[in-house]
Design an enzyme around this catalytic site. Structure first.
Site, PDB file in Angstrom:
ATOM      1  N   ALA A  10       0.819  -1.224   0.000  1.00  0.00           N
ATOM      2  CA  ALA A  10       0.000   0.000   0.000  1.00  0.00           C
ATOM      3  C   ALA A  10       0.849   1.270   0.000  1.00  0.00           C
ATOM      4  CB  ALA A  10      -0.941  -0.024   1.209  1.00  0.00           C
ATOM      5  N   GLU A  32      10.529  -5.725  -3.320  1.00  0.00           N
ATOM      6  CA  GLU A  32       9.458  -6.368  -2.549  1.00  0.00           C
ATOM      7  C   GLU A  32       9.837  -7.834  -2.313  1.00  0.00           C
ATOM      8  OE1 GLU A  32       6.481  -5.834  -0.833  1.00  0.00           O
ATOM      9  OE2 GLU A  32       6.787  -7.979  -0.541  1.00  0.00           O
ATOM     10  N   CYS A  42      -6.632  -6.564   3.478  1.00  0.00           N
ATOM     11  CA  CYS A  42      -7.964  -6.323   4.044  1.00  0.00           C
ATOM     12  C   CYS A  42      -8.988  -7.335   3.518  1.00  0.00           C
ATOM     13  CB  CYS A  42      -8.443  -4.906   3.716  1.00  0.00           C
ATOM     14  SG  CYS A  42      -7.180  -3.653   3.947  1.00  0.00           S
ATOM     15  N   ASP A 282       2.527   0.799   7.699  1.00  0.00           N
ATOM     16  CA  ASP A 282       2.503   0.055   8.965  1.00  0.00           C
ATOM     17  C   ASP A 282       3.854  -0.008   9.672  1.00  0.00           C
ATOM     18  OD1 ASP A 282      -0.116  -0.407   8.352  1.00  0.00           O
ATOM     19  OD2 ASP A 282       0.007  -2.595   8.422  1.00  0.00           O
ATOM     20  N   ALA A 300      -4.691   0.693   6.220  1.00  0.00           N
ATOM     21  CA  ALA A 300      -4.455   0.879   4.787  1.00  0.00           C
ATOM     22  C   ALA A 300      -4.700   2.331   4.363  1.00  0.00           C
ATOM     23  CB  ALA A 300      -5.375  -0.041   3.997  1.00  0.00           C
ATOM     24  N   ASN A 304      -1.775   4.461   2.393  1.00  0.00           N
ATOM     25  CA  ASN A 304      -1.923   4.979   1.030  1.00  0.00           C
ATOM     26  C   ASN A 304      -1.701   6.488   0.977  1.00  0.00           C
ATOM     27  OD1 ASN A 304      -2.890   2.950  -1.117  1.00  0.00           O
ATOM     28  ND2 ASN A 304      -3.978   2.338   0.730  1.00  0.00           N
TER      29      ASN A 304
HETATM   30  C1  LIG Z   1      -6.446  -9.377   7.665  1.00  0.00           C
HETATM   31  C2  LIG Z   1      -6.238  -7.903   7.560  1.00  0.00           C
HETATM   32  C3  LIG Z   1      -7.322  -7.069   7.384  1.00  0.00           C
HETATM   33  C4  LIG Z   1      -7.136  -5.698   7.299  1.00  0.00           C
HETATM   34  N1  LIG Z   1      -8.243  -4.901   7.123  1.00  0.00           N
HETATM   35  C5  LIG Z   1      -8.083  -3.565   7.022  1.00  0.00           C
HETATM   36  C6  LIG Z   1      -9.200  -2.727   6.802  1.00  0.00           C
HETATM   37  O1  LIG Z   1     -10.344  -3.199   6.704  1.00  0.00           O
HETATM   38  N2  LIG Z   1      -8.989  -1.386   6.718  1.00  0.00           N
HETATM   39  C7  LIG Z   1      -7.739  -0.845   6.824  1.00  0.00           C
HETATM   40  O2  LIG Z   1      -7.594   0.381   6.712  1.00  0.00           O
HETATM   41  N3  LIG Z   1      -6.655  -1.628   7.012  1.00  0.00           N
HETATM   42  C8  LIG Z   1      -6.790  -2.965   7.115  1.00  0.00           C
HETATM   43  N4  LIG Z   1      -5.697  -3.769   7.293  1.00  0.00           N
HETATM   44  C9  LIG Z   1      -4.363  -3.141   7.409  1.00  0.00           C
HETATM   45  C10 LIG Z   1      -3.738  -2.908   6.039  1.00  0.00           C
HETATM   46  O3  LIG Z   1      -3.681  -4.093   5.323  1.00  0.00           O
HETATM   47  C11 LIG Z   1      -2.345  -2.334   6.243  1.00  0.00           C
HETATM   48  O4  LIG Z   1      -2.469  -1.143   6.976  1.00  0.00           O
HETATM   49  C12 LIG Z   1      -1.637  -2.043   4.935  1.00  0.00           C
HETATM   50  O5  LIG Z   1      -1.430  -3.208   4.210  1.00  0.00           O
HETATM   51  C13 LIG Z   1      -0.275  -1.407   5.229  1.00  0.00           C
HETATM   52  O6  LIG Z   1       0.405  -1.245   4.037  1.00  0.00           O
HETATM   53  P1  LIG Z   1       1.993  -1.116   4.048  1.00  0.00           P
HETATM   54  O7  LIG Z   1       2.382  -0.874   2.634  1.00  0.00           O
HETATM   55  O8  LIG Z   1       2.431  -0.153   5.064  1.00  0.00           O
HETATM   56  O9  LIG Z   1       2.534  -2.512   4.587  1.00  0.00           O
HETATM   57  P2  LIG Z   1       2.341  -3.993   4.074  1.00  0.00           P
HETATM   58  O10 LIG Z   1       1.041  -4.173   3.423  1.00  0.00           O
HETATM   59  O11 LIG Z   1       2.674  -4.849   5.247  1.00  0.00           O
HETATM   60  O12 LIG Z   1       3.479  -4.150   2.972  1.00  0.00           O
HETATM   61  C14 LIG Z   1       4.843  -4.089   3.283  1.00  0.00           C
HETATM   62  C15 LIG Z   1       5.584  -4.955   2.305  1.00  0.00           C
HETATM   63  O13 LIG Z   1       6.978  -4.774   2.526  1.00  0.00           O
HETATM   64  C16 LIG Z   1       7.636  -5.994   2.259  1.00  0.00           C
HETATM   65  N5  LIG Z   1       8.910  -5.988   2.975  1.00  0.00           N
HETATM   66  C17 LIG Z   1       9.107  -6.016   4.308  1.00  0.00           C
HETATM   67  N6  LIG Z   1      10.417  -5.979   4.600  1.00  0.00           N
HETATM   68  C18 LIG Z   1      11.064  -5.939   3.412  1.00  0.00           C
HETATM   69  C19 LIG Z   1      12.438  -5.907   3.073  1.00  0.00           C
HETATM   70  N7  LIG Z   1      13.384  -5.888   4.002  1.00  0.00           N
HETATM   71  N8  LIG Z   1      12.764  -5.889   1.769  1.00  0.00           N
HETATM   72  C20 LIG Z   1      11.776  -5.889   0.804  1.00  0.00           C
HETATM   73  N9  LIG Z   1      10.465  -5.937   1.080  1.00  0.00           N
HETATM   74  C21 LIG Z   1      10.112  -5.946   2.381  1.00  0.00           C
HETATM   75  C22 LIG Z   1       6.697  -7.032   2.810  1.00  0.00           C
HETATM   76  O14 LIG Z   1       6.919  -8.269   2.153  1.00  0.00           O
HETATM   77  C23 LIG Z   1       5.329  -6.457   2.510  1.00  0.00           C
HETATM   78  O15 LIG Z   1       4.771  -7.027   1.362  1.00  0.00           O
HETATM   79  C24 LIG Z   1      -5.841  -5.146   7.384  1.00  0.00           C
HETATM   80  C25 LIG Z   1      -4.738  -5.992   7.558  1.00  0.00           C
HETATM   81  C26 LIG Z   1      -4.929  -7.350   7.639  1.00  0.00           C
HETATM   82  C27 LIG Z   1      -3.734  -8.243   7.825  1.00  0.00           C
END
Ligand SMILES: Cc1cc2nc3c(=O)[nH]c(=O)nc-3n(C[C@H](O)[C@H](O)[C@H](O)COP(=O)(O)OP(=O)(O)OC[C@H]3O[C@@H](n4cnc5c(N)ncnc54)[C@H](O)[C@@H]3O)c2cc1C
Length: 444
Positions: A10, A32, A42, A282, A300, A304
């Protein structure tokens, strides 16, 4: 200009997409760890609960599409470390095992969070799942197809735990929900709201166990029982949903400023304490719109938005995130609930006395069929009457009313403003005095 982004979901992909649009001549490189990008976790509860079939529907943007947009996307690449002085990262190609270095002008850390692995004994037993990654969803859904798996225990009654409850009921499983604290959504929702949620869970035959702390699991190969501080419960499968921890270990040796839980501290521009390193999502904090504090709200929505802000700033533009209110919503079986902003217990943070009102009203006019109750809590500064928070619950039309309260907080509206706000009305949709008008007027 070389922009390197760690993490392609995200926050990372929002940053990458915005950066290339702002500055098409920039080199934007994404690393990634997983095989996919832009994965919407989500959707996982609804995927395992068979609300939809194909896991591909949780992928918002493909690698090919992002590459066509000019972004150099590298899946199955893990960033091992960051050298903030030399402005380079060490990367491992997980397919070839090659390790190489990549320099950057601007770096974005968007590495997300990992599920907290609580110290329960015998966590290695089979049929104990978490639900954060695509692989978790695939493995859990496959296991749930086994007709021998009937009794499901969910540990943790927060947003994900409650969504998994609905998912399991949807595929006709028997559900037990264990929560360490005295209520579901401990401290997140008002007690009057959690009372209604709990009544709903019990009415739908969920075995709700409150005030019990899980210690261990029992079983030979597969989990057979969950042991708490008070009892032992037989089970066929367990889903652990006990929260998240920022995934930042690989960067901590740079001395980057973090909160105690490891979340990287960022300002409104997404800048960290280290020059030319940005972060969002996150793995990072967000500035709170009302308190101004750097808080950890792993959602999420914020990922975003702050991700996009970072994309603009890395690419040479200048913009700031307006801040988060922690607005969040959830479906609790037949109810929908939502929250935004502060509650009375946050008064000390802003050093201002806070008051609240709680009303029960209706979603629309009584003569139109299927009218439902609507509960709204409004939190406001006692003296100025400026609105700072709210919560809603109901079966129809409740959750999205929170967005009006979120907007009111941003605009520093008073309860009087809300009481007289010109909301729309038609009998099947609302009332002449909408419930939001009513709660504003009650707060006078
Ligand atoms: C079951 C579930 C339901 C959810 N429902 C909701 C909802 O209804 N509404 C809402 O707002 N939010 C929801 N969320 C939260 C939402 O999914 C997260 O807030 C969002 O995905 C965060 O995005 P991000 O890009 O920060 O992190 P992530 O989605 O965790 O992505 C980070 C990425 O970085 C990669 N990464 C990590 N370390 C490294 C590294 N060293 N080198 C390369 N790549 C790496 C990981 O593989 C991962 O794919 C939910 C989460 C879950 C698990």
């Amino acid at each position: 200009m070389k922009i390197v982004i760690i993490g392609g979901i995200a926050a990372g992909m929002s940053g990458a997409a915005k950066a290339i649009r702002i500055n098409p001549s920039a080199e934007v490189i994404v690393y990634e760890l997983e095989e996919y990008i832009s994965f919407g976790a989500c959707g996982l509860p609804y995927y395992v609960g068979d609300f939809f079939k194909s896991e591909k529907r949780m992928i918002a943007r493909t690698v090919e599409k992002m590459q066509a947009a000019g972004i150099d996307v590298n899946v199955r690449h893990q960033v091992l470390s960051v050298d903030a002085k030399a402005k380079k990262v060490k990367v491992k190609n997980l397919t070839t095992n090659e390790i190489f270095e990549q320099t950057y002008d601007k770096l974005m850390v968007a590495s997300g969070a990992n599920a907290i692995r609580p110290p329960f004994k015998n966590m290695q037993l089979e049929n104990i799942f978490k639900l954060t990654k695509m692989q978790d969803g695939l493995a859990l859904k496959k296991k749930l197809a086994d007709p021998k798996i009937q009794n499901i225990t969910i540990i943790g009654a927060g947003f994900i735990g409650i969504e998994v409850v609905e998912a399991m009921l949807h595929i006709d499983k028997k559900v037990r929900l264990i929560q360490r604290g005295p209520r579901v959504f401990n401290g997140i929702f008002d007690e009057k709201i959690t009372d209604l949620m709990q009544t709903e869970l019990l009415a739908k035959d969920v075995e709700l166990i409150l005030n019990e702390s899980v210690n261990s699991f029992v079983g030979t190969n597969c989990v057979e029982a969950v042991v708490t501080d008070k009892a032992t419960y037989e089970t066929d499968l367990v889903v652990v949903a006990t929260g998240f921890k920022p995934n930042t270990d690989f960067i901590l040796d740079t001395g980057i400023e973090t909160l105690a839980n490891g979340a990287i501290v960022v300002n409104e521009k997404g800048e960290t304490s280290l020059e030319d390193i940005y972060s969002a999502g996150d793995c990072a904090t967000v500035p709170h719109m009302v308190t101004g504090q750097n808080v950890y709200i792993p959602l999420a929505t914020g990922a975003n938005k702050l991700g996009r802000v970072v994309g603009v700033n890395m690419a040479g533009g200048e913009t700031e995130y307006i801040g988060s209110l922690g607005s969040a919503c959830v479906k609790v079986l037949d109810y929908e609930a939502a929250t935004t902003g502060l509650s009375e217990s946050d008064a000390a943070i802003i050093n201002t006395e806070l008051s609240s009102v709680f009303i029960k009203d209706k979603n629309y006019t009584g003569y139109y069929p299927n009218q439902e109750d609507l509960y709204i809590k409004l939190v406001y500064e006692t003296k100025s009457k400026i609105i700072v928070g709210g919560q809603t619950l109901g079966k129809n039309g409740a959750a999205l009313r929170i967005d009006v309260i979120a907007m009111a907080i941003k605009m520093k509206m008073t309860t009087d403003d809300l009481g007289m706000m010109d909301f729309c009305y038609a009998p099947p949709i609302s009332k002449t005095w909408d419930a939001l008008n009513v709660v504003g007027n009650v707060a006078k």
